[in-house]
Design an enzyme around this catalytic site. Structure first.
Site, PDB file in Angstrom:
ATOM      1  N   GLU A   1     -22.064  40.893  10.220  1.00 48.48           N
ATOM      2  CA  GLU A   1     -22.027  42.516  10.162  1.00 48.48           C
ATOM      3  C   GLU A   1     -23.051  43.163   8.849  1.00 48.48           C
ATOM      4  OE1 GLU A   1     -20.848  44.580  12.432  1.00 48.48           O
ATOM      5  OE2 GLU A   1     -20.104  42.761  13.959  1.00 48.48           O
TER       6      GLU A   1
ATOM      7  N   GLU B   1     -11.521  20.443   9.869  1.00 49.52           N
ATOM      8  CA  GLU B   1     -10.732  20.834   8.627  1.00 49.52           C
ATOM      9  C   GLU B   1      -9.943  19.747   7.342  1.00 49.52           C
ATOM     10  OE1 GLU B   1      -6.174  22.743   8.866  1.00 49.52           O
ATOM     11  OE2 GLU B   1      -7.646  23.427  10.714  1.00 49.52           O
TER      12      GLU B   1
END
Length: 272
Positions: free
Chosen positions: A82, A113
């Protein structure tokens, strides 16, 4: 910290969720969500220290990297993605990286992960250096991909931050700057995409917005460098130029389209 002692893994304050009415479910989720902002407020001193040190580096050409897995990784990518349209900065200034790569944004990559080495490998692809800053994001504070990355970053004398919702976690102990909003157990036990995810999003909003303001990407209260990537934003930008220069919509729109941003339109008009 064992899983049994993680606040984010503790049993929900509610039980028999399947027996609740829709209204009860929604009301109770909302009641829990109302606790999040207060938890984040308590971490403002830590966020402030981190932002100030990061800003110093970014003014010298440093970049900001978010690194995480699952929901935490996706939140970092959202915040990073953004920044260019909102503030008109280069795509490489704030970068989100997650375990499993871009494909994991939509579909989980099994055991990604748990790799303690891959995160640093992912960062090295960006030629990371000592002016850069790395923020590890992990609700549990125990994600190996994130902790392994921060340890390597620390060894390389790179500034590190950590956003987690568990105090005394390994992530909090590893990061130079630990930011730990303690939001308590989730409505659905262990579902950290809920309150913990909301807290992380709020902290990320605060970090990136404060940094962009510090870098001069906001004037007054306006996004004067935002990208004009759709009709809504062109209209918003036109109205900003109108307000700043006290001119007609048509004239403001022509200036904006000619010069490409609110800042440039206003500056060129005033210099002419």
């Amino acid at each position: 910290m064992s899983a049994d002692h993680r606040i984010t893994e503790k049993n929900s304050r509610y039980n028999h969720l399947e027996q609740m009415s829709t209204q009860e479910i929604l009301t109770n989720i909302n009641r829990e969500d109302a606790l999040v902002a207060a938890a984040v407020e308590k971490t403002i001193p830590q966020i402030e220290n981190f932002v100030n040190q990061t800003l110093e580096r970014m003014k010298k050409g440093g970049r900001l990297f978010y690194i995480g897995a699952g929901t935490s990784g996706r939140l970092g990518i959202v915040d990073a993605s953004e920044c260019p349209p909102t503030f008109g900065v280069d795509h490489g200034l704030v970068v989100g990286i997650m375990a499993g790569g871009d494909g994991a944004i939509r579909k989980a990559v099994e055991f990604a992960e748990d790799d303690t080495e891959q995160g640093w490998i992912d960062l090295e692809k960006h030629k990371i250096n000592r002016l850069d800053t790395v923020v590890g994001i992990a609700a549990s504070g125990s994600t190996p991909y994130v902790i392994g990355t921060l340890k390597k970053a620390n060894e390389a004398k790179i500034l590190t931050g950590g956003i987690t919702c568990n105090p005394n976690s390994e992530l909090a102990a590893t990061a130079n700057h630990a930011i730990t909003p303690i939001v308590g157990p989730e409505f659905v036990t262990g579902s950290t995409r809920m309150k913990a995810g909301t807290a992380q999003k709020l902290v990320l909003n605060m970090i990136s917005t404060a940094l962009m303001i510090g870098l001069g990407r906001v004037k007054g209260n306006k996004m004067v460098d935002m990208q004009l990537s759709n009709n809504k934003l062109v209209d918003r930008g036109t109205k900003m130029v109108m307000s700043e220069l006290n001119i007609t919509y048509e004239k403001a729109n022509a200036l904006l389209k000619k010069h490409g941003s609110v800042r440039n339109a206003v500056d060129h008009y005033r210099m002419s």
